[in-house]
Write a protein that holds these residues in place. Structure first.
Motif, PDB file in Angstrom:
ATOM      1  N   HIS A 265      -2.238  -1.962   6.131  1.00  0.00           N
ATOM      2  CA  HIS A 265      -1.805  -1.819   4.729  1.00  0.00           C
ATOM      3  C   HIS A 265      -1.187  -0.575   4.447  1.00  0.00           C
TER       4      HIS A 265
ATOM      5  N   ASN B 259      -0.036  -7.635   3.212  1.00  0.00           N
ATOM      6  CA  ASN B 259      -0.308  -6.412   2.797  1.00  0.00           C
ATOM      7  C   ASN B 259       0.755  -5.367   2.398  1.00  0.00           C
TER       8      ASN B 259
ATOM      9  N   VAL C  96      -2.423 -10.319   7.632  1.00  0.00           N
ATOM     10  CA  VAL C  96      -2.852  -9.065   6.771  1.00  0.00           C
ATOM     11  C   VAL C  96      -3.041  -8.213   8.066  1.00  0.00           C
TER      12      VAL C  96
END
Length: 318
Positions: A76, A216, A271
């Protein structure tokens, strides 16, 4: 007669002096030119080595990120690798015994690591050697949002299919068959116009294999295009929500998206990321050198897939 001889001697002396001066100036110019060439070659060599060191540093950052997450953590924009390095003096990265001496040329470094899977991968347009209709629809939504000609998208898909088939066929490619590109800038080979490619620059990528979009790190336009049923306004709200806390799992992203989250699928969405682009920038006085690198992270191993050195340019002093 004596006056004539003295005049001839004087003229000969003047011609001799002129010839000697010309030869001396030519020799001096040749020597200056050789010094300048050697200085430029040494500067390019030093720049290349320093840039290689900076790129190796970024690979170490990505590796340490994988080690800390034990290879299973989400990727992220709150992680250290996502923070850009602002222009800083190279001397600030050196230990005290390696400090810059007064009079040395100051070198400035800057750079950034970008998640390549935050963008839509052009290779996803192919599935088992055929054009993927769902992927074509996802790219179509992006083209419509950016007000780009959709016919270029269909040309891109057909040409990509032809290039992929030619790459798997032994022997020389047939006449008119496009080469398989390796970088986004080379997609003009497959029918994209320079204007269209410039508009898509921040939203698409070209990776060696099909890859999912990292929810993300993807911008709102990519979220809107890659998730059916999600409009741009909702995608922007999700980006704001994501800034307060990333999604640790695909299920967490599915719940955050509401009804649109039901269309999330593991092959197209994730993710985590395995591919990253690194942009390194070095400035020596007014001369700027930039390198762009694509790296692949498998577990704790980070390897370079390609490296492109952009043309040297001269800028004004900041």
């Amino acid at each position: 007669m004596k006056h004539t001889q003295r005049g001839a001697a004087l003229l000969t002396a003047m011609l001799t002096v002129t010839l000697v001066a010309t030869i001396a100036s030519a020799a001096l110019w040749q020597q200056w030119r050789q010094v300048e060439i050697e200085t430029a070659e040494r500067g390019r060599s030093q720049t290349a080595w320093m840039m290689t060191g900076a790129l190796d540093w970024t690979r170490l950052i990505l590796r340490e990120d994988a080690v800390s997450a034990q290879g299973n953590g989400p990727d992220h924009l709150g992680e250290p690798w996502a923070l850009p390095v602002q222009e800083s003096k190279l001397s600030s990265f050196l230990s005290q015994d390696q400090a810059w001496r007064e009079g040395d040329t100051e070198v400035f470094l800057s750079g950034q690591i970008t998640d390549a899977q935050s963008r839509m991968n052009v290779m996803n347009l192919l599935e088992n050697g055929q054009v993927s209709v769902p992927a074509l629809q996802r790219f179509g939504r992006l083209f419509e949002r950016l007000n780009l000609p959709v016919q270029e998208l269909h040309t891109l898909a057909r040409q990509l299919q032809a290039a992929a088939q030619a790459a798997k066929t032994p022997g020389p490619a047939g006449a008119g068959t496009p080469l398989m590109p390796q970088q986004t800038q080379q997609l003009v080979w497959l029918g994209l116009s320079p204007g269209t490619l410039a508009a898509l620059e921040n939203f698409i990528t070209l990776l060696p294999e099909p890859t999912p979009v990292n929810l993300n790190t993807a911008p709102a336009e990519v979220l809107m295009a890659s998730v059916p049923g999600l409009d741009l306004a909702a995608a922007r709200q999700l980006v704001q929500l994501r800034e307060r806390g990333h999604w640790a799992t695909l299920e967490a992203a599915r719940q955050a998206m509401g009804p649109a989250g039901a269309s999330l699928q593991a092959p197209q969405h994730s993710v985590q990321s395995r591919y990253f682009q690194v942009l390194g920038r070095m400035r020596i006085d007014h001369v700027v050198q930039e390198d762009q690198v694509l790296v692949q992270r498998e577990g704790q191993q980070v390897r370079m897939l390609w490296r492109v050195r952009r043309p040297i340019r001269v800028t004004r002093a900041p």
